[in-house]
Design a protein around this motif. Structure first.
Motif, mmCIF file in Angstrom:
data_model
loop_
_atom_site.group_PDB
_atom_site.id
_atom_site.type_symbol
_atom_site.label_atom_id
_atom_site.label_comp_id
_atom_site.label_asym_id
_atom_site.label_seq_id
_atom_site.Cartn_x
_atom_site.Cartn_y
_atom_site.Cartn_z
ATOM 1 N N ALA A 1 0.870 -1.166 0.000
ATOM 2 C CA ALA A 1 0.000 0.000 0.000
ATOM 3 C C ALA A 1 0.906 1.215 0.000
ATOM 4 C CB ALA A 1 -0.881 -0.001 1.248
ATOM 5 N N CYS A 2 0.526 2.241 -0.729
ATOM 6 C CA CYS A 2 1.317 3.471 -0.726
ATOM 7 C C CYS A 2 0.378 4.654 -0.563
ATOM 8 C CB CYS A 2 2.155 3.593 -1.993
ATOM 9 S SG CYS A 2 1.197 3.846 -3.505
ATOM 10 N N ARG A 3 0.958 5.795 -0.327
ATOM 11 C CA ARG A 3 0.179 7.029 -0.251
ATOM 12 C C ARG A 3 0.251 7.714 -1.605
ATOM 13 N NH1 ARG A 3 -3.006 5.225 3.002
ATOM 14 N NH2 ARG A 3 -2.211 4.728 5.048
ATOM 15 N N CYS A 4 -0.382 8.806 -1.746
ATOM 16 C CA CYS A 4 -0.583 9.503 -3.018
ATOM 17 C C CYS A 4 0.590 9.383 -3.989
ATOM 18 C CB CYS A 4 -0.879 10.971 -2.755
ATOM 19 S SG CYS A 4 -1.359 11.858 -4.244
ATOM 20 N N ILE A 5 0.282 8.939 -5.202
ATOM 21 C CA ILE A 5 1.300 8.856 -6.246
ATOM 22 C C ILE A 5 1.139 9.980 -7.264
ATOM 23 C CG2 ILE A 5 1.642 6.385 -5.948
ATOM 24 C CD1 ILE A 5 0.038 5.943 -8.514
ATOM 25 N N GLY A 6 0.217 10.906 -6.996
ATOM 26 C CA GLY A 6 0.066 12.084 -7.840
ATOM 27 C C GLY A 6 -0.781 11.885 -9.079
ATOM 28 N N ALA A 7 -1.635 10.887 -9.063
ATOM 29 C CA ALA A 7 -2.528 10.652 -10.201
ATOM 30 C C ALA A 7 -3.977 10.647 -9.717
ATOM 31 C CB ALA A 7 -2.165 9.342 -10.883
ATOM 32 N N CYS A 8 -4.298 11.610 -8.859
ATOM 33 C CA CYS A 8 -5.611 11.654 -8.200
ATOM 34 C C CYS A 8 -6.777 11.717 -9.186
ATOM 35 C CB CYS A 8 -5.681 12.829 -7.234
ATOM 36 S SG CYS A 8 -4.379 12.822 -5.987
ATOM 37 N N GLY A 9 -6.557 12.343 -10.333
ATOM 38 C CA GLY A 9 -7.605 12.431 -11.342
ATOM 39 C C GLY A 9 -7.972 11.082 -11.939
ATOM 40 N N LEU A 10 -7.111 10.088 -11.745
ATOM 41 C CA LEU A 10 -7.361 8.735 -12.251
ATOM 42 C C LEU A 10 -7.800 7.778 -11.144
ATOM 43 C CD1 LEU A 10 -4.245 8.299 -14.584
ATOM 44 C CD2 LEU A 10 -6.581 8.893 -15.261
ATOM 45 N N ALA A 11 -8.098 8.307 -9.965
ATOM 46 C CA ALA A 11 -8.397 7.481 -8.798
ATOM 47 C C ALA A 11 -9.539 6.511 -9.060
ATOM 48 C CB ALA A 11 -8.733 8.382 -7.612
ATOM 49 N N PRO A 12 -9.435 5.306 -8.484
ATOM 50 C CA PRO A 12 -8.295 4.745 -7.755
ATOM 51 C C PRO A 12 -7.197 4.249 -8.694
ATOM 52 C CG PRO A 12 -10.121 3.209 -7.723
ATOM 53 C CD PRO A 12 -10.607 4.435 -8.442
ATOM 54 N N VAL A 13 -5.958 4.351 -8.203
ATOM 55 C CA VAL A 13 -4.776 4.093 -9.015
ATOM 56 C C VAL A 13 -3.878 3.053 -8.353
ATOM 57 C CG1 VAL A 13 -2.686 5.179 -9.946
ATOM 58 C CG2 VAL A 13 -4.812 6.446 -9.907
ATOM 59 N N LEU A 14 -3.191 2.292 -9.192
ATOM 60 C CA LEU A 14 -2.126 1.411 -8.714
ATOM 61 C C LEU A 14 -1.041 1.374 -9.771
ATOM 62 C CD1 LEU A 14 -2.004 -1.634 -10.229
ATOM 63 C CD2 LEU A 14 -4.108 -1.911 -8.961
ATOM 64 N N THR A 15 0.122 0.920 -9.361
ATOM 65 C CA THR A 15 1.204 0.702 -10.317
ATOM 66 C C THR A 15 1.659 -0.749 -10.218
ATOM 67 O OG1 THR A 15 2.920 1.384 -8.744
ATOM 68 C CG2 THR A 15 2.051 3.092 -10.220
ATOM 69 N N VAL A 16 2.091 -1.263 -11.335
ATOM 70 C CA VAL A 16 2.805 -2.534 -11.379
ATOM 71 C C VAL A 16 4.154 -2.168 -11.993
ATOM 72 C CG1 VAL A 16 2.913 -4.887 -12.251
ATOM 73 C CG2 VAL A 16 0.687 -3.866 -11.675
ATOM 74 N N ASN A 17 5.185 -2.221 -11.153
ATOM 75 C CA ASN A 17 6.492 -1.682 -11.505
ATOM 76 C C ASN A 17 6.295 -0.218 -11.901
ATOM 77 O OD1 ASN A 17 7.441 -4.198 -10.818
ATOM 78 N ND2 ASN A 17 7.844 -4.839 -12.900
ATOM 79 N N ASP A 18 6.542 0.151 -13.148
ATOM 80 C CA ASP A 18 6.392 1.553 -13.558
ATOM 81 C C ASP A 18 5.134 1.808 -14.381
ATOM 82 O OD1 ASP A 18 8.778 2.334 -12.305
ATOM 83 O OD2 ASP A 18 9.956 1.703 -14.032
ATOM 84 N N GLU A 19 4.286 0.799 -14.522
ATOM 85 C CA GLU A 19 3.063 0.963 -15.312
ATOM 86 C C GLU A 19 1.912 1.394 -14.408
ATOM 87 O OE1 GLU A 19 0.514 -1.388 -18.738
ATOM 88 O OE2 GLU A 19 2.426 -2.185 -18.041
ATOM 89 N N VAL A 20 1.217 2.472 -14.793
ATOM 90 C CA VAL A 20 0.130 3.039 -13.990
ATOM 91 C C VAL A 20 -1.213 2.546 -14.520
ATOM 92 C CG1 VAL A 20 -0.980 5.184 -13.253
ATOM 93 C CG2 VAL A 20 1.507 5.096 -13.512
ATOM 94 N N TYR A 21 -2.073 2.144 -13.595
ATOM 95 C CA TYR A 21 -3.438 1.733 -13.910
ATOM 96 C C TYR A 21 -4.375 2.638 -13.129
ATOM 97 C CZ TYR A 21 -1.377 -2.571 -15.717
ATOM 98 O OH TYR A 21 -0.642 -3.477 -16.433
ATOM 99 N N GLY A 22 -5.357 3.236 -13.826
ATOM 100 C CA GLY A 22 -6.269 4.155 -13.164
ATOM 101 C C GLY A 22 -7.729 3.846 -13.440
ATOM 102 N N ARG A 23 -8.582 4.556 -12.671
ATOM 103 C CA ARG A 23 -10.043 4.401 -12.742
ATOM 104 C C ARG A 23 -10.426 2.927 -12.606
ATOM 105 N NH1 ARG A 23 -9.211 8.588 -16.773
ATOM 106 N NH2 ARG A 23 -9.867 10.562 -15.829
ATOM 107 N N LEU A 24 -9.887 2.301 -11.579
ATOM 108 C CA LEU A 24 -10.031 0.861 -11.384
ATOM 109 C C LEU A 24 -11.247 0.485 -10.554
ATOM 110 C CD1 LEU A 24 -6.291 0.180 -10.536
ATOM 111 C CD2 LEU A 24 -7.450 -0.384 -12.674
#
Length: 164
Positions: free
Chosen positions: A128-151
């Motif tokens: 679990a992490c805190r804000c990664i700076g992609a709040c407009g895509l919330a909820p967000v996660l990363t797998v390595n360096d790939e960002v997934y949003g609006r999940l």
């Protein structure tokens, strides 16, 4: 059910040990050297398992408890290995209110691990992490360096399948 520790055995090499021994030799006479030695050790091994903590303690002539205390106090240090695929779910406010907690729980259930753990095959780690700076895509996660949003939780199986 989540594992309490990763069962991936420690696989340090002679080359890694030589690098750590060199770092300890270079820094051991400097005041406050424990943190820099631990940081460099984590760079060498990727994490700080008890075996590495023992090497540091012995090399710096410190009690193992001192090394362990620093390793567990500072969030920058990892006691478990990271998986090949590092899943990091943002639980910052914007993501959390849009269901990130449920997404984290679904990953935990599907992978059989908890926060800060890795799967027994070392393929996935979860945190679990805190804000990664992609709040407009919330909820967000990363797998390595790939960002997934609006999940949603329904996206979890597909994300895991992509890396299996």
């Amino acid at each position: 059910m989540a594992n309490t520790i990763c069962k991936v055995p420690f696989k340090g090499t002679a080359e890694q040990k030589a690098k750590l021994d060199k770092v300890i030799a270079e820094l051991k006479d400097q005041k406050g050297c424990l943190m820099p030695v631990m940081q460099k050790a984590q760079d060498i091994y990727g994490y700080l398992p008890i075996e590495v903590q023992k090497m540091i303690a012995e090399g710096l002539n410190l009690p193992l408890e001192d090394v362990y205390g620093v390793a567990t106090f500072y969030a920058q240090f990892a006691l478990n290995p990271k998986g090949k695929y590092r899943v990091s779910v943002c639980l910052g406010t914007a993501c959390y209110v849009k269901g990130a907690g449920d997404i984290f729980d679904k990953f935990s259930e599907k992978l059989g691990i908890g926060n800060g753990e890795c799967t027994d095959d070392a393929k996935f780690s979860l945190e679990a992490c805190r804000c990664i700076g992609a709040c407009g895509l919330a909820p967000v996660l990363t797998v390595n360096d790939e960002v997934y949003g609006r999940l949603t939780v329904d996206d979890v199986d597909g994300i895991i399948a992509k890396y299996n």
